[in-house]
Design a protein around this motif. Sequence first.
Motif, PDB file in Angstrom:
ATOM      1  N   LYS A 189     -42.123 -35.400  -2.490  1.00 22.27           N
ATOM      2  CA  LYS A 189     -43.199 -34.755  -2.227  1.00 22.27           C
ATOM      3  C   LYS A 189     -43.170 -33.399  -1.995  1.00 22.27           C
ATOM      4  N   PHE A 218     -48.136 -35.860   3.081  1.00 19.20           N
ATOM      5  CA  PHE A 218     -47.121 -37.022   3.338  1.00 19.20           C
ATOM      6  C   PHE A 218     -47.828 -38.099   3.549  1.00 19.20           C
ATOM      7  N   ARG A 267     -50.457 -41.145   2.909  1.00 19.94           N
ATOM      8  CA  ARG A 267     -50.892 -41.714   2.033  1.00 19.94           C
ATOM      9  C   ARG A 267     -51.665 -42.658   2.151  1.00 19.94           C
ATOM     10  N   MET A 283     -44.067 -48.447   9.352  1.00 24.96           N
ATOM     11  CA  MET A 283     -44.640 -47.416   8.365  1.00 24.96           C
ATOM     12  C   MET A 283     -44.847 -46.006   9.314  1.00 24.96           C
ATOM     13  N   GLU A 325     -40.937 -38.381   7.737  1.00 28.78           N
ATOM     14  CA  GLU A 325     -41.196 -37.377   6.584  1.00 28.78           C
ATOM     15  C   GLU A 325     -41.919 -36.063   7.249  1.00 28.78           C
TER      16      GLU A 325
END
Length: 360
Positions: free
Chosen positions: A37, A46, A48, A80, A87
Amino acid sequence: MTDSLDSLRDQIDALDQQLQTLLNRRAELAHAVADVKRREDSNPVFYRPEREAQVLQRIKERNQGPIDGEAMARLFREVMSICLALEQPMRVAFLGPEGTFTQQAALKHFGHAVESVPLGAIDEVFREVEAGAAHYGVVPVENSTEGMVSHTLDTFMSSSLKICGEVELRIHHHLLAGPHTRRDKVTRVYSHQQTLAQCRQWLDAHLPTVERIPVSSNAEAARRLRDEWNALAIAGDMAAELYGLERVQSNIEDRPDNTTRFLVIGRQDTPPSGRDKTSMLVTGKNRPGLLSDMLLPFREQGINLTRLESRPSRTANWSYVFFIDCEGHKEDPLLKNVLERLEGDGNTIRILGSYPKAVL
Ligand SMILES: C=C(O[C@@H]1C=C(C(=O)O)C=C[C@H]1O)C(=O)O
């Protein structure tokens, strides 16, 4: 012969070790995704939502049990959340204070690895995101009993933010007492105006003479009990736990299916996920048949409307803005056709966002 306890625990230990290895491998891949990214965009996004919705939906659909599909999806939601935080650490503003249903909705949607930031009013949440002080915001938009949260709709009219997602939360209200509450001396009950309205019948039946005092939020109602001896509050689980309150009576909402819908606001457009909704503001010149003409293209293209609200436009008396939610993404050919028809009829459209339908 059935396995012994030790043998079963050995099997669990072996699986835990595999799960730990796989989860760390997944986190390494999230790191690699973040590098891609950054290479592809000088200002990378970052989070999504379309991808996360697809992952969670797939988890629910292929789940075989014995763990319930919803519980399995919540587990992966947290995985997640941790991967996304690797990230980029996320700051998510919400309508506070700490302990509100909006915070509960924010953590349900983003997981617990985000930094959640309480703000005192809905327009402050918008401003925090617009200023870049928070990556996203979460605000209430409608309740199944009391209807729309007009402050949220009105704030969209003066904001450039986009809707990136939605959260649905079953709302359970509890009657709470503080550490100093004298049950035989109660003269007032605190809660948010909407909550008092959602528990009206219960209060009429059980506390008819107790004064109902609306405050800025249910969490604020809970907070007040720390210092008062003649008051009760109505709030949810998070507020009760956060302020150490005792449940006098659980689930006093008048409607057992009481649900509040929240919107996730941000600065990004969201690509199609395959299970989307679109929210828009539509204004047109006031004339007989304006609204029916606005709705006809949706019907002709077979697009289902999920919400229709009107709000004063604040540009002229008796001039209204229509908030329309429909199924589909603004890039879908059928919806594109509807939007072109609406604009061709002289209406002004502002797409607030196309975003994944709530999965959890
Ligand atoms: C890994 C990614 O980054 C984030 C983390 C995701 C995940 O853990 O599955 C999915 C979407 C993004 O919010 C990605 O974009 O694929």
